[in-house]
Design a protein around this motif. Sequence first.
Motif, PDB file in Angstrom:
ATOM      1  N   ARG A   1      46.802  24.555  20.878  1.00 30.15           N
ATOM      2  CA  ARG A   1      46.355  27.051  20.864  1.00 30.15           C
ATOM      3  C   ARG A   1      44.377  26.785  21.117  1.00 30.15           C
ATOM      4  O   ARG A   1      44.516  27.894  21.440  1.00 30.15           O
ATOM      5  CB  ARG A   1      46.331  27.194  19.347  1.00 30.15           C
ATOM      6  N   MET A   2      43.877  25.510  21.231  1.00 32.21           N
ATOM      7  CA  MET A   2      42.534  25.455  22.368  1.00 32.21           C
ATOM      8  C   MET A   2      43.197  25.912  23.412  1.00 32.21           C
ATOM      9  O   MET A   2      41.891  27.299  23.948  1.00 32.21           O
ATOM     10  CB  MET A   2      42.393  25.088  21.293  1.00 32.21           C
ATOM     11  N   ALA A   3      43.497  25.336  23.685  1.00 34.06           N
ATOM     12  CA  ALA A   3      43.701  25.618  25.478  1.00 34.06           C
ATOM     13  C   ALA A   3      44.273  27.273  25.515  1.00 34.06           C
ATOM     14  O   ALA A   3      43.865  27.524  26.554  1.00 34.06           O
ATOM     15  CB  ALA A   3      44.609  24.537  25.539  1.00 34.06           C
ATOM     16  N   ASP A   4      45.264  27.091  24.986  1.00 32.87           N
ATOM     17  CA  ASP A   4      46.152  29.028  25.166  1.00 32.87           C
ATOM     18  C   ASP A   4      44.881  30.139  24.723  1.00 32.87           C
ATOM     19  O   ASP A   4      44.632  30.731  25.663  1.00 32.87           O
ATOM     20  CB  ASP A   4      46.845  29.046  23.671  1.00 32.87           C
ATOM     21  N   SER A   5      43.710  29.669  23.855  1.00 34.34           N
ATOM     22  CA  SER A   5      42.491  30.579  23.751  1.00 34.34           C
ATOM     23  C   SER A   5      41.562  30.982  24.517  1.00 34.34           C
ATOM     24  O   SER A   5      41.218  31.587  25.211  1.00 34.34           O
ATOM     25  CB  SER A   5      42.158  30.168  21.962  1.00 34.34           C
ATOM     26  N   ALA A   6      41.384  29.492  25.671  1.00 35.26           N
ATOM     27  CA  ALA A   6      40.431  29.274  26.456  1.00 35.26           C
ATOM     28  C   ALA A   6      41.248  29.879  27.346  1.00 35.26           C
ATOM     29  O   ALA A   6      40.555  30.856  28.557  1.00 35.26           O
ATOM     30  CB  ALA A   6      40.126  27.930  26.466  1.00 35.26           C
TER      31      ALA A   6
ATOM     32  N   ARG B   1      43.027  32.264  27.355  1.00 35.34           N
ATOM     33  CA  ARG B   1      42.894  34.312  26.994  1.00 35.34           C
ATOM     34  C   ARG B   1      41.548  34.205  27.178  1.00 35.34           C
ATOM     35  O   ARG B   1      41.617  35.619  27.706  1.00 35.34           O
ATOM     36  CB  ARG B   1      43.834  34.337  25.653  1.00 35.34           C
ATOM     37  N   GLN B   2      40.786  34.073  26.966  1.00 38.81           N
ATOM     38  CA  GLN B   2      39.065  33.754  27.365  1.00 38.81           C
ATOM     39  C   GLN B   2      39.243  34.350  28.242  1.00 38.81           C
ATOM     40  O   GLN B   2      38.548  35.263  29.105  1.00 38.81           O
ATOM     41  CB  GLN B   2      38.110  32.861  26.372  1.00 38.81           C
ATOM     42  N   ILE B   3      39.320  33.469  29.005  1.00 39.72           N
ATOM     43  CA  ILE B   3      39.025  33.539  31.171  1.00 39.72           C
ATOM     44  C   ILE B   3      39.971  35.133  31.176  1.00 39.72           C
ATOM     45  O   ILE B   3      39.135  35.888  32.070  1.00 39.72           O
ATOM     46  CB  ILE B   3      39.882  32.746  31.373  1.00 39.72           C
ATOM     47  N   ARG B   4      41.134  34.748  30.918  1.00 43.57           N
ATOM     48  CA  ARG B   4      42.003  36.327  31.591  1.00 43.57           C
ATOM     49  C   ARG B   4      41.066  37.593  31.434  1.00 43.57           C
ATOM     50  O   ARG B   4      41.185  38.457  32.090  1.00 43.57           O
ATOM     51  CB  ARG B   4      43.217  36.250  31.194  1.00 43.57           C
ATOM     52  N   VAL B   5      40.670  37.366  29.986  1.00 47.52           N
ATOM     53  CA  VAL B   5      40.385  39.072  29.895  1.00 47.52           C
ATOM     54  C   VAL B   5      38.455  38.943  29.612  1.00 47.52           C
ATOM     55  O   VAL B   5      38.781  39.732  30.698  1.00 47.52           O
ATOM     56  CB  VAL B   5      39.660  38.642  27.691  1.00 47.52           C
ATOM     57  N   SER B   6      38.045  37.950  30.225  1.00 47.50           N
ATOM     58  CA  SER B   6      36.305  38.002  30.671  1.00 47.50           C
ATOM     59  C   SER B   6      36.510  38.146  32.124  1.00 47.50           C
ATOM     60  O   SER B   6      35.794  38.866  32.230  1.00 47.50           O
ATOM     61  CB  SER B   6      35.673  37.169  30.562  1.00 47.50           C
ATOM     62  N   ALA B   7      37.584  38.025  32.463  1.00 49.49           N
ATOM     63  CA  ALA B   7      37.741  38.368  33.873  1.00 49.49           C
ATOM     64  C   ALA B   7      38.387  39.690  34.041  1.00 49.49           C
ATOM     65  O   ALA B   7      37.833  40.155  35.307  1.00 49.49           O
ATOM     66  CB  ALA B   7      38.898  37.808  34.431  1.00 49.49           C
TER      67      ALA B   7
ATOM     68  N   ASP C   1      38.342  32.043  14.273  1.00 51.50           N
ATOM     69  CA  ASP C   1      40.436  32.674  14.053  1.00 51.50           C
ATOM     70  C   ASP C   1      41.487  32.140  14.889  1.00 51.50           C
ATOM     71  O   ASP C   1      42.426  32.046  14.373  1.00 51.50           O
ATOM     72  CB  ASP C   1      39.938  33.755  15.377  1.00 51.50           C
ATOM     73  N   LEU C   2      40.302  31.089  16.020  1.00 50.55           N
ATOM     74  CA  LEU C   2      41.100  29.857  16.314  1.00 50.55           C
ATOM     75  C   LEU C   2      41.664  28.868  14.706  1.00 50.55           C
ATOM     76  O   LEU C   2      42.381  28.324  15.144  1.00 50.55           O
ATOM     77  CB  LEU C   2      40.526  28.540  16.798  1.00 50.55           C
ATOM     78  N   VAL C   3      41.100  28.439  14.175  1.00 52.11           N
ATOM     79  CA  VAL C   3      41.617  27.479  12.603  1.00 52.11           C
ATOM     80  C   VAL C   3      42.854  29.103  12.405  1.00 52.11           C
ATOM     81  O   VAL C   3      43.882  28.111  11.997  1.00 52.11           O
ATOM     82  CB  VAL C   3      40.574  27.447  11.519  1.00 52.11           C
ATOM     83  N   GLN C   4      42.747  30.336  12.684  1.00 56.82           N
ATOM     84  CA  GLN C   4      43.784  31.255  11.545  1.00 56.82           C
ATOM     85  C   GLN C   4      45.212  30.831  12.356  1.00 56.82           C
ATOM     86  O   GLN C   4      45.909  30.806  12.346  1.00 56.82           O
ATOM     87  CB  GLN C   4      43.252  32.496  11.765  1.00 56.82           C
ATOM     88  N   ASP C   5      44.605  30.757  14.160  1.00 56.63           N
ATOM     89  CA  ASP C   5      45.591  31.041  14.536  1.00 56.63           C
ATOM     90  C   ASP C   5      46.590  29.152  14.632  1.00 56.63           C
ATOM     91  O   ASP C   5      47.624  29.499  15.106  1.00 56.63           O
ATOM     92  CB  ASP C   5      44.891  30.882  16.294  1.00 56.63           C
ATOM     93  N   VAL C   6      45.794  27.931  14.464  1.00 60.57           N
ATOM     94  CA  VAL C   6      46.650  26.960  14.153  1.00 60.57           C
ATOM     95  C   VAL C   6      47.155  26.810  12.779  1.00 60.57           C
ATOM     96  O   VAL C   6      48.631  26.893  12.887  1.00 60.57           O
ATOM     97  CB  VAL C   6      45.909  25.566  13.801  1.00 60.57           C
TER      98      VAL C   6
END
Lengths: 227, 188
Positions: free
Chosen positions: B88-93, B95-101, B55-60
Amino acid sequence: MDTNTLIRQLGAEGEPVRPLARPWARTVAWLAFGAVYVAAVVIMMTPRSDLLLKVSESRYLVEQCAALLTGIAAAGAAFASVIPGMNRRLLLVPLVPLAVWVGSLGQGCLLDWVQFGAGGLSLQPDWLCFPAIALVGAGPAVTIAWMIRRGAPLSPHLTAALGGLAAAGLGNFGLRLFHPQDASLMVLVWQFGSVFILSILAALSGRYVLNWQSVTNRVRARAVVGR
Amino acid sequence: MQKQFPVEQRFAVLMKAAQAGDTSAYVQLLEEITPRLRQAIRRQRMFLDPSDIEDLVQDVLLSLHAVRATYDPERPFMPWLFAIMKNRMADSARRQIRVSAHELQVDDLAVTFSDNPENIDEEAYRDPEALRLAIDRLPQAQRQAIDMLKLRELSLKEASAVSGMSIGALKVSVHRAMATLRKVLKDG
């Protein structure tokens, strides 16, 4: 969608694109438009009657040059901030004219205090400053927002703050061409304060104006439609 | 001819050609950089599943495509590419934190009882006809996600393979669909 399919679809969509001009060239283009817009607003508002006298005062000149250079440097930094791989130290350049600007206003306050005592530092309300800077900076703000959206949203808040500072700096430069308010403390609080607030507001709007989600969703939508 | 160029210069040449509209050069570039991106992401995010890495590769790749005008052919290509990747990796991380919160992990409950208060709320949703109508009114992507993940109980991987949607997109679609259904059924 697997990655190979995505690559094929992106390849099929690879229409020619014109590389963005270098940040300094984009800054010149932005400034050219901004100068015309600011000149038009200043003429519409009627330039201050003592303008010719003021341009011979070194303090006024230093403050105006510092405001203008802050705006130009912030615009250059904003354009650099949307180019991947660009040296991030360039983003610190606006701090130099900004420090000169604040320093000259601070020095002015100090001199007023030494010369006139506490009476030299009186602060009256000047509610015109905020809307006037916003009005003079509106054209440059819209232009820079449009221009930075063509870049990569690497640091949305910082880019937007720099864009806001660029527009507000130019706005303040224009304001002092028609608004006869030169007391250092008044300029520091009402004018520089307005520039500061406008930059903060711009920074807060950063993620709405610039984000990867909207940039890649457009590509993703085209890729899905093209399947 | 191309063998004379080191990799970096070859990528720069391919990217320049891609900006000029050479689609075969563009596809070649994307194919050559994809394994490098995958390897770099895997090295920096060793804890991620292969599907999340993909997914990250595709995002990049999508990001690269969207901002390819920002590449200056006079400048090196790899720092440009890796700046996008890291961002994009930082952005995804983030987003992940926001979602998991906002997510609450709950263990599977083996048994529930009819007098369990949790079940009372559930009853409000137990109108199959209303549920069917609400699902029919969902946007197509959300309806498809609900159908595969909730009704047919496919795994995310299976649903992704069937629909062609990424796992991330499926998660988002099903999350939005559930929120819409909850609201619609609650409002009656």
